[in-house]
Design a protein around this motif. Structure first.
Motif, PDB file in Angstrom:
ATOM      1  N   ARG A  51      44.034  93.858  38.048  1.00  0.00           N
ATOM      2  CA  ARG A  51      44.211  95.185  38.633  1.00  0.00           C
ATOM      3  C   ARG A  51      45.607  95.326  39.220  1.00  0.00           C
ATOM      4  O   ARG A  51      46.278  94.357  39.532  1.00  0.00           O
ATOM      5  CB  ARG A  51      43.156  95.462  39.705  1.00  0.00           C
ATOM      6  N   GLU A  57      47.657  98.210  50.968  1.00  0.00           N
ATOM      7  CA  GLU A  57      47.881  96.765  50.842  1.00  0.00           C
ATOM      8  C   GLU A  57      47.475  96.006  52.092  1.00  0.00           C
ATOM      9  O   GLU A  57      47.814  96.400  53.209  1.00  0.00           O
ATOM     10  CB  GLU A  57      49.364  96.529  50.551  1.00  0.00           C
ATOM     11  N   HIS A  58      46.756  94.930  51.876  1.00  0.00           N
ATOM     12  CA  HIS A  58      46.315  94.048  52.969  1.00  0.00           C
ATOM     13  C   HIS A  58      45.474  94.785  54.004  1.00  0.00           C
ATOM     14  O   HIS A  58      45.567  94.508  55.194  1.00  0.00           O
ATOM     15  CB  HIS A  58      47.520  93.397  53.667  1.00  0.00           C
ATOM     16  N   ASP A  60      42.080  95.753  52.916  1.00  0.00           N
ATOM     17  CA  ASP A  60      40.664  95.644  52.495  1.00  0.00           C
ATOM     18  C   ASP A  60      39.902  94.711  53.432  1.00  0.00           C
ATOM     19  O   ASP A  60      38.759  94.980  53.800  1.00  0.00           O
ATOM     20  CB  ASP A  60      40.522  95.214  51.021  1.00  0.00           C
ATOM     21  N   ASP A 211      40.055  93.522  44.818  1.00  0.00           N
ATOM     22  CA  ASP A 211      40.326  93.067  43.453  1.00  0.00           C
ATOM     23  C   ASP A 211      39.053  93.017  42.623  1.00  0.00           C
ATOM     24  O   ASP A 211      39.013  93.442  41.472  1.00  0.00           O
ATOM     25  CB  ASP A 211      40.915  91.653  43.468  1.00  0.00           C
ATOM     26  N   LYS A 259      48.600  81.948  46.514  1.00  0.00           N
ATOM     27  CA  LYS A 259      47.872  82.127  47.779  1.00  0.00           C
ATOM     28  C   LYS A 259      47.148  80.869  48.225  1.00  0.00           C
ATOM     29  O   LYS A 259      46.920  80.651  49.396  1.00  0.00           O
ATOM     30  CB  LYS A 259      46.797  83.208  47.617  1.00  0.00           C
ATOM     31  N   TYR A 267      48.543  84.379  53.475  1.00  0.00           N
ATOM     32  CA  TYR A 267      47.375  85.257  53.357  1.00  0.00           C
ATOM     33  C   TYR A 267      46.290  84.980  54.407  1.00  0.00           C
ATOM     34  O   TYR A 267      45.881  85.873  55.148  1.00  0.00           O
ATOM     35  CB  TYR A 267      46.776  85.141  51.939  1.00  0.00           C
TER      36      TYR A 267
HETATM   37  P1  NG1 Z   1      46.053  89.284  45.061  1.00  0.00           P
HETATM   38  O1  NG1 Z   1      46.601  88.065  45.665  1.00  0.00           O
HETATM   39  O2  NG1 Z   1      47.108  90.156  44.528  1.00  0.00           O
HETATM   40  O3  NG1 Z   1      44.989  88.995  44.064  1.00  0.00           O
HETATM   41  C1  NG1 Z   1      45.030  89.702  47.531  1.00  0.00           C
HETATM   42  C2  NG1 Z   1      43.541  89.780  47.842  1.00  0.00           C
HETATM   43  C3  NG1 Z   1      43.058  91.231  47.997  1.00  0.00           C
HETATM   44  C4  NG1 Z   1      43.950  92.012  48.941  1.00  0.00           C
HETATM   45  C5  NG1 Z   1      45.422  91.838  48.509  1.00  0.00           C
HETATM   46  C6  NG1 Z   1      46.394  92.512  49.444  1.00  0.00           C
HETATM   47  C7  NG1 Z   1      42.305  87.953  46.771  1.00  0.00           C
HETATM   48  C8  NG1 Z   1      41.485  87.550  45.618  1.00  0.00           C
HETATM   49  N1  NG1 Z   1      42.775  89.190  46.767  1.00  0.00           N
HETATM   50  O4  NG1 Z   1      45.295  90.160  46.225  1.00  0.00           O
HETATM   51  O5  NG1 Z   1      41.718  91.239  48.440  1.00  0.00           O
HETATM   52  O6  NG1 Z   1      43.756  91.622  50.268  1.00  0.00           O
HETATM   53  O7  NG1 Z   1      45.782  90.467  48.442  1.00  0.00           O
HETATM   54  O8  NG1 Z   1      46.156  93.877  49.507  1.00  0.00           O
HETATM   55  O9  NG1 Z   1      42.535  87.183  47.680  1.00  0.00           O
END
Ligand code: NG1
Length: 520
Positions: A51, A57-58, A60, A211, A259, A267
């Motif tokens: 997606r 952003e950040h 959820d 996501d 991450k 994160y």
């Molecule tokens: P990414 O790292 O792009 O998949 C992560 C988190 C999301 C959300 C975004 C920031 C996971 C699987 N996903 O996305 O839930 O917090 O960062 O908006 O950790």
């Protein structure tokens, strides 16, 4: 979300027309590799996309809305299953890229013994996470069920560590494979999404739910408004028709951001900071935060609800944005120290000891930090929530009737994305110089709005662009970023660096019948 994951027999509803020919080739290749690996055909293929997050952003994991969209890049998993003879069962799992992802034979004593070593960087952990999440659902559907042995071949086109959530695509597709491969053929989008959100945390990242929601529930050609409060819900949102038409470009920075490795300082630390910010303000106001579905069970959204349910204010806040704006002012009043807060100060305010603080918030997902920038983190969350609200309202309520009105709308939407990027960079501290540079190059070449997408600290950028500027922006990136800053990219990386595509469809099962177009 209560409708079922679609089960189809052909790809025509899955990919846009321009991606159909290459996709068919890829699916045929997956099946012929499955035949050479396992000696027979798979019976179905589970497919979940990555997606792109347009805005939100950040937030959820603080239970505020986001606006992602499925992309065409995806994870496809070919599956065959046979009933295990005892409680023991096995999964033979391979990847179409065996040099990078080696084949494994996973054996499990029974369905309760799925161990995931999150400290080890192992690609099959994501499959195991999906498996672990799916098993309780199978037991619930039939308490006497016996697990099947599975043969699995995985192929993915979502770049790993690229900000398009390859991990969620893989976990969702894995859980879907396990459920369908064990005979559960009616799977609601809600149950798959909810189990995948929890499952992915077993890989070591305390993720939100955006996501997985996007990977499962997206609809072709639309963005997905995902709300997390009072419960998870989604609503597809169409893009307004503008003149010139708008499109989104996604561009890789090729700064890898993992991450799982950086969790304790990036994160997972942010998840702790926003939770502590909520607890801190609640303590200052004498409020008790309700337990909720956020990553650590207490959230800035929960704080908003507790505050307005209390008699702390008698002002009338008629709209949601008024309430969120008021929360922003509470942050400046009760959490004003921009230099940060240490463990002692936070623990004292919460009325607990430092070891209780650590035990409650920093143990399941360890973090490395002594100073917590609670003011900045909460400021980002509430201000980003306001931007998402404005963006979605503009999308739903605008129908420009001239190129001038289109221009005004595109500017308004773009400004919100640009402000989001500023907040990510300066307040939430999740950007990096390369992402900022890519955004600046795009804006100079005609993008209305440019920002990082996903967790940040590397990965991808997303840009709101009038269709007639796509080529100029692509050329600007090639000349000013890829050629100069990333001269060592492979041909394949260069070809995949920039994507302009319609939002793609969410999760789907393709059944392979004897006359399937892929088996011929
Ligand atoms: P990414 O790292 O792009 O998949 C992560 C988190 C999301 C959300 C975004 C920031 C996971 C699987 N996903 O996305 O839930 O917090 O960062 O908006 O950790």
């Amino acid at each position: 979300m209560d409708e079922q994951i679609p089960v189809k027999t052909s790809l025509s509803e899955l990919y846009p027309a321009d991606a159909l020919t290459t996709s068919k080739k890829r699916w045929k290749n997956l099946i012929s590799k499955f035949q050479s690996e396992f000696g027979h055909n798979p019976t179905f293929i589970a497919r979940c996309p990555g997606r792109v997050n347009i805005i939100g952003e950040h937030i959820d994991y603080s239970l505020y809305d986001a606006l992602p969209a499925g992309v065409v890049a995806d994870v496809i998993i070919a599956v065959a299953s046979s009933l295990a003879k005892s409680n023991q069962f096995a999964v033979a799992i391979s990847n179409t890229n065996p040099e990078k992802f080696s084949s494994r034979n996973l054996e499990f004593k029974d369905k309760d013994s799925i161990d995931i070593d999150a400290a080890k960087h192992e690609w099959t952990n994501y499959f195991k996470a999906g498996l672990k999440g799916a098993l309780p659902l199978l037991s619930k559907a039939n308490p006497d069920f016996r697990q099947s042995n599975l043969e699995i071949l995985v192929d993915g086109t979502v770049p790993t560590g690229g900000g398009l959530s390859s991990s969620a695509a893989f976990v969702c597709a894995s859980a879907l494979s396990v459920l369908y491969g064990n005979g559960v053929h009616s799977i609601t989008k809600r149950s798959l999404t909810e189990l995948a959100i929890v499952s992915e945390r077993s890989v070591g990242v305390n993720s939100g739910g955006m996501d997985q929601s996007a990977s499962v529930c997206s609809e072709s050609g639309k963005a997905l408004h995902v709300a997390f409060y009072p419960q998870l819900s989604v609503e597809p949102v169409s893009f307004p028709k503008t003149d010139p038409p708008l499109t989104f470009m996604i561009a890789q920075s090729f700064v890898a951001s993992d991450k799982h490795v950086t969790g304790p300082v990036c994160y997972n630390l942010r998840v702790v900071e926003v939770t502590l910010a909520a607890e801190y303000i609640a303590a200052k106001l004498g409020l008790k935060l309700p337990q909720d579905s956020s990553s650590l069970g207490r959230s800035l959204r929960g704080l908003q609800e507790a505050y307005f349910a209390s008699n702390k204010t008698n002002k009338d806040f008629s709209s949601e944005s008024d309430r969120v704006s008021h929360m922003l002012s509470l942050v400046q009043e009760h959490l004003s120290n921009k230099n940060g807060y240490d463990r002692q100060e936070i623990a004292t305010t919460l009325g607990i000891s430092i070891s209780e603080l650590e035990e409650r918030y920093m143990t399941t997902f360890p973090i490395h930090a002594e100073n917590f920038l609670l003011n900045q983190r909460a400021t980002h969350v509430y201000s980003e929530a306001l931007r998402v609200h404005k963006f979605i309202t503009l999308m739903k309520e605008s129908s420009p009737s001239s190129s001038q009105e289109s221009e005004t709308l595109l500017k308004e939407l773009g400004d919100l994305m640009n402000q989001s990027q500023i907040s990510c960079r300066e307040v939430y501290d999740c950007s990096c110089p390369e992402l900022d540079e890519m955004c600046n190059i795009a804006r100079e070449a005609g993008s209305y709005g440019s920002r990082l997408t996903g967790a940040g600290w590397g990965g991808c950028t997303v840009h709101l662009v009038p269709k007639d500027k796509v080529d100029d922006i692509r050329t600007a990136w090639i000349d000013k970023y890829y050629k100069t800053k990333k001269p060592d990219l492979s041909q394949e990386q260069r070809a995949e660096a920039v994507v302009v595509s319609e939002p793609g469809h969410g999760a789907m099962i393709i059944e392979l019948q004897d006359n399937s177009e892929f088996l011929t």
